[in-house]
Design an enzyme around this catalytic site. Structure first.
Site, PDB file in Angstrom:
ATOM      1  N   TYR A 140       0.822  -1.224   0.000  1.00  0.00           N
ATOM      2  CA  TYR A 140       0.000   0.000   0.000  1.00  0.00           C
ATOM      3  C   TYR A 140       0.853   1.270   0.000  1.00  0.00           C
ATOM      4  O   TYR A 140       0.375   2.343  -0.335  1.00  0.00           O
ATOM      5  CB  TYR A 140      -0.943   0.031   1.209  1.00  0.00           C
ATOM      6  CG  TYR A 140      -2.039  -1.010   1.176  1.00  0.00           C
ATOM      7  CD1 TYR A 140      -2.259  -1.813   0.059  1.00  0.00           C
ATOM      8  CD2 TYR A 140      -2.870  -1.190   2.267  1.00  0.00           C
ATOM      9  CE1 TYR A 140      -3.253  -2.768   0.043  1.00  0.00           C
ATOM     10  CE2 TYR A 140      -3.885  -2.141   2.246  1.00  0.00           C
ATOM     11  CZ  TYR A 140      -4.061  -2.932   1.142  1.00  0.00           C
ATOM     12  OH  TYR A 140      -5.055  -3.878   1.124  1.00  0.00           O
ATOM     13  N   LYS A 191       3.013 -15.419   2.399  1.00  0.00           N
ATOM     14  CA  LYS A 191       2.954 -16.148   1.127  1.00  0.00           C
ATOM     15  C   LYS A 191       4.401 -16.419   0.741  1.00  0.00           C
ATOM     16  O   LYS A 191       4.873 -16.059  -0.348  1.00  0.00           O
ATOM     17  CB  LYS A 191       2.194 -15.278   0.098  1.00  0.00           C
ATOM     18  CG  LYS A 191       1.826 -15.978  -1.185  1.00  0.00           C
ATOM     19  CD  LYS A 191       0.723 -16.993  -1.038  1.00  0.00           C
ATOM     20  CE  LYS A 191       0.433 -17.628  -2.387  1.00  0.00           C
ATOM     21  NZ  LYS A 191      -0.370 -18.855  -2.275  1.00  0.00           N
ATOM     22  N   ASP A 223      -3.590 -17.937   1.576  1.00  0.00           N
ATOM     23  CA  ASP A 223      -4.751 -18.581   0.947  1.00  0.00           C
ATOM     24  C   ASP A 223      -5.345 -19.633   1.870  1.00  0.00           C
ATOM     25  O   ASP A 223      -6.563 -19.731   2.035  1.00  0.00           O
ATOM     26  CB  ASP A 223      -4.389 -19.154  -0.432  1.00  0.00           C
ATOM     27  CG  ASP A 223      -3.034 -19.856  -0.456  1.00  0.00           C
ATOM     28  OD1 ASP A 223      -2.300 -19.768   0.544  1.00  0.00           O
ATOM     29  OD2 ASP A 223      -2.727 -20.493  -1.477  1.00  0.00           O
ATOM     30  N   ASP A 247      -5.612  -6.591   5.864  1.00  0.00           N
ATOM     31  CA  ASP A 247      -6.801  -5.846   5.438  1.00  0.00           C
ATOM     32  C   ASP A 247      -7.911  -6.836   5.082  1.00  0.00           C
ATOM     33  O   ASP A 247      -9.065  -6.731   5.542  1.00  0.00           O
ATOM     34  CB  ASP A 247      -6.403  -5.003   4.207  1.00  0.00           C
ATOM     35  CG  ASP A 247      -7.452  -3.994   3.809  1.00  0.00           C
ATOM     36  OD1 ASP A 247      -8.486  -3.912   4.486  1.00  0.00           O
ATOM     37  OD2 ASP A 247      -7.237  -3.293   2.806  1.00  0.00           O
ATOM     38  N   ASP A 251     -11.276  -8.231   7.728  1.00  0.00           N
ATOM     39  CA  ASP A 251     -12.681  -8.062   7.340  1.00  0.00           C
ATOM     40  C   ASP A 251     -13.394  -9.409   7.302  1.00  0.00           C
ATOM     41  O   ASP A 251     -14.550  -9.525   7.720  1.00  0.00           O
ATOM     42  CB  ASP A 251     -12.791  -7.387   5.963  1.00  0.00           C
ATOM     43  CG  ASP A 251     -12.928  -5.879   6.090  1.00  0.00           C
ATOM     44  OD1 ASP A 251     -12.484  -5.341   7.121  1.00  0.00           O
ATOM     45  OD2 ASP A 251     -13.477  -5.242   5.174  1.00  0.00           O
TER      46      ASP A 251
END
Ligand code: NAD
Length: 357
Positions: A140, A191, A223, A247, A251
């Site tokens: 980001y 990852k 994943d 992020d 959620d």
């Protein structure tokens, strides 16, 4: 000496829910908790009064305080303003100014509300996990980034995923310390099979683990973590991960609980100074109607006591009181069910205060 709390209530339901959370904290005064509260405008409220979503006086108050209790900012009437004038800049600038790199989001399912989740009650009932998301780095913020036209004349978008070891180390320490206070199990999500950045993440987390032998550390690819969160979320205690994965996963985890009005959060810096806020927004549709659920803000106040003010016993007291009022059948409209007692924002606050004693 009394701790000073900056109360930035903001817009919409912010003032109602903050007022109730402050009343709950004040009710602990009888039990030896000494706090001083100072209010200041932020977001749209500050824009109206000072033409700035984070006026210098608000920032100065926060600097002189031990923690920030934040309501919510935003309203449709500000949506067309240029970006620097938008209410959410108040929050983003606070995060940047205080280097609030560690975002803590617990996802707790009180057994009384297990039916509110879209998952089966037996999967989520009693769920108690904490997601720790790094908040100030990663893809980001990494440079270079942009959209350009490549050698073949095609438009091409690109971003840079980037972490340095110190950024990983400091969030890892927060995660291990949080796990020490809980069930001493930490899952680091990355990852590392594909991304160099997250291979470094994994290496540094392993190095930091040496200082916390009592915490059991595991690693999981993002994943798989996304799948495990809906398959068997109770396997997790604390999850630590980078900005982008956090992020998405935070959620996902918040939806396990089914009710946005119940979820608190904290954003901390290296000194354990923190900003505490419910995860929901300013809910302009119900503002001023005594309908908002104040429990996410009350639980954020409990996190403030636990993480910034070292008052864990008082934090426990608030969390037990919330559990008790839910057990007694008190519900705001967003979590109502047949046979419950539907109450407004203020009455829910009074019920929590009564349950403290
Ligand atoms: P929202 O979280 O404000 O509302 C989503 C839905 O949940 C609405 O139906 C609302 O009525 C309900 N809701 C939210 N909190 C509730 C509570 N405590 N009790 C009962 N019901 C509740 O999200 P939105 O509608 O997307 O955004 C509204 C405004 O809030 C926008 O201006 C947005 O930018 C802002 N926002 C601010 C923050 C923040 O301050 N951290 C976060 C998200 C959104």
């Amino acid at each position: 000496m009394a701790c000073a709390i900056a109360v930035l209530a903001g817009d919409g339901i912010g003032p109602e829910i903050c007022a109730v959370a402050v009343q709950v904290l004040e009710a602990l005064r009888d039990q030896g908790l000494e706090l001083v509260f100072n209010e200041a405008p932020v977001g749209g409220a500050a824009l109206e009064a000072h033409n700035d979503p984070l006026p210098p006086a608000t920032l100065a108050l926060c600097e002189q305080s031990d923690a920030i209790l934040f309501g919510a900012v935003g309203a449709p009437r500000y949506d067309a303003l240029p970006r620097p004038k938008r209410p959410e800049q108040g929050l983003l600038r606070l995060r940047k100014h205080f280097d609030l790199f560690a975002n803590l989001r617990p996802a707790t399912v009180f057994p009384e509300l297990a039916h509110a989740s879209t998952l089966k009650p037996e999967v989520v009932s009693g769920l108690d996990l904490l997601i720790l998301r790094e908040l100030t780095s990663d893809i980001y913020f990494g440079q270079p980034r942009g959209i350009h036209t490549n050698a073949q004349g095609l438009r091409e978008g690109f971003d840079t995923m980037r972490y340095n070891e110190e950024e990983v180390r400091r969030i890892a320490h927060v995660a291990f310390k949080a796990a020490q206070r809980r069930r001493r199990t930490l899952c680091s999500v990355d990852k590392a099979n594909v991304l160099e950045t997250t291979q470094l993440w994994r290496d540094v987390v392993e190095e930091v683990a040496g200082g916390y032998p009592e915490v059991k550390l595991t690693h999981m690819y993002v994943d798989n973590a996304a799948m495990q969160l809906v398959r068997d979320p109770q396997q997790f205690d604390v999850i630590v991960t980078g900005n982008m994965f956090g992020d998405i996963l935070s959620d996902e985890a918040s939806m396990l609980t089914g009710s946005i009005g119940m979820l608190p959060s904290a954003s901390l810096n290296a000194r354990n100074f923190g900003l505490y806020e419910p995860i929901h927004g300013s809910a302009p549709g119900i503002a001023g109607r005594d309908e908002a659920n104040p429990l996410a803000t009350i639980l954020s106040a409990a996190m403030m006591l636990r993480y910034s003010l070292e008052e864990a016993a008082h934090a426990d007291r608030i969390e037990h009181a919330v559990r008790k009022v839910l057990g007694q059948g008190y519900r705001t409209a967003d979590i109502q069910e047949p046979g419950c007692r539907v109450v407004g924002t203020a009455e829910m606050g009074r019920a929590v205060i009564a349950a403290l004693n």
